[in-house]
Design a protein around this motif. Sequence first.
Motif, PDB file in Angstrom:
ATOM      1  N   SER A 181       2.634 -14.075  -6.443  1.00 39.83           N
ATOM      2  CA  SER A 181       3.458 -14.496  -5.306  1.00 39.83           C
ATOM      3  C   SER A 181       3.788 -15.980  -5.401  1.00 39.83           C
ATOM      4  CB  SER A 181       2.729 -14.221  -3.990  1.00 39.83           C
ATOM      5  OG  SER A 181       2.470 -12.860  -3.856  1.00 39.83           O
ATOM      6  N   CYS A 199       6.393 -16.536  -8.163  1.00 42.78           N
ATOM      7  CA  CYS A 199       7.729 -16.128  -7.692  1.00 42.78           C
ATOM      8  C   CYS A 199       8.281 -17.130  -6.690  1.00 42.78           C
ATOM      9  CB  CYS A 199       7.669 -14.734  -7.080  1.00 42.78           C
ATOM     10  SG  CYS A 199       7.402 -13.436  -8.272  1.00 42.78           S
ATOM     11  N   TRP A 200       7.439 -17.599  -5.789  1.00 42.00           N
ATOM     12  CA  TRP A 200       7.874 -18.572  -4.778  1.00 42.00           C
ATOM     13  C   TRP A 200       8.365 -19.862  -5.451  1.00 42.00           C
ATOM     14  CZ3 TRP A 200       9.368 -19.177  -0.010  1.00 42.00           C
ATOM     15  CH2 TRP A 200       9.395 -20.445   0.544  1.00 42.00           C
ATOM     16  N   ARG A 201       7.605 -20.350  -6.429  1.00 41.84           N
ATOM     17  CA  ARG A 201       8.016 -21.570  -7.131  1.00 41.84           C
ATOM     18  C   ARG A 201       9.310 -21.375  -7.897  1.00 41.84           C
ATOM     19  NH1 ARG A 201       2.095 -23.159  -9.456  1.00 41.84           N
ATOM     20  NH2 ARG A 201       1.204 -23.842  -7.482  1.00 41.84           N
ATOM     21  N   ARG A 202       9.462 -20.205  -8.488  1.00 42.53           N
ATOM     22  CA  ARG A 202      10.678 -19.944  -9.256  1.00 42.53           C
ATOM     23  C   ARG A 202      11.892 -19.854  -8.318  1.00 42.53           C
ATOM     24  NH1 ARG A 202      11.278 -16.994 -14.607  1.00 42.53           N
ATOM     25  NH2 ARG A 202       9.706 -18.571 -14.967  1.00 42.53           N
ATOM     26  N   LEU A 203      11.729 -19.204  -7.169  1.00 45.23           N
ATOM     27  CA  LEU A 203      12.825 -19.102  -6.212  1.00 45.23           C
ATOM     28  C   LEU A 203      13.131 -20.452  -5.561  1.00 45.23           C
ATOM     29  CD1 LEU A 203      11.960 -15.722  -4.480  1.00 45.23           C
ATOM     30  CD2 LEU A 203      13.879 -16.184  -5.988  1.00 45.23           C
ATOM     31  N   LYS A 204      12.105 -21.249  -5.375  1.00 45.09           N
ATOM     32  CA  LYS A 204      12.276 -22.562  -4.780  1.00 45.09           C
ATOM     33  C   LYS A 204      12.985 -23.515  -5.730  1.00 45.09           C
ATOM     34  CE  LYS A 204       9.175 -26.035  -3.333  1.00 45.09           C
ATOM     35  NZ  LYS A 204       7.806 -26.389  -2.975  1.00 45.09           N
ATOM     36  N   GLY A 205      12.822 -23.277  -7.027  1.00 46.46           N
ATOM     37  CA  GLY A 205      13.536 -24.096  -7.998  1.00 46.46           C
ATOM     38  C   GLY A 205      12.695 -25.154  -8.670  1.00 46.46           C
TER      39      GLY A 205
END
Length: 53
Positions: free
Chosen positions: A41, A44-50
């Motif tokens: 999780s 994924c959060w870091r990847r979506l955050k950029g």
Amino acid sequence: MGKLRYVVEQTFALLHHFKRLAIRWERRTELHDAFVSLACSLICWRRLKGTRT
């Protein structure tokens, strides 16, 4: 085959940044599964955050 392998290897490398998952300390499988889910999780959060760390 090469593209899929890269994604899997990259995911394992990101999971090993979490020291608790690199060496399994928990005796109970449920706790280890929970930490793996939490790590996924966060990845994924870091990847979506950029941001990548």
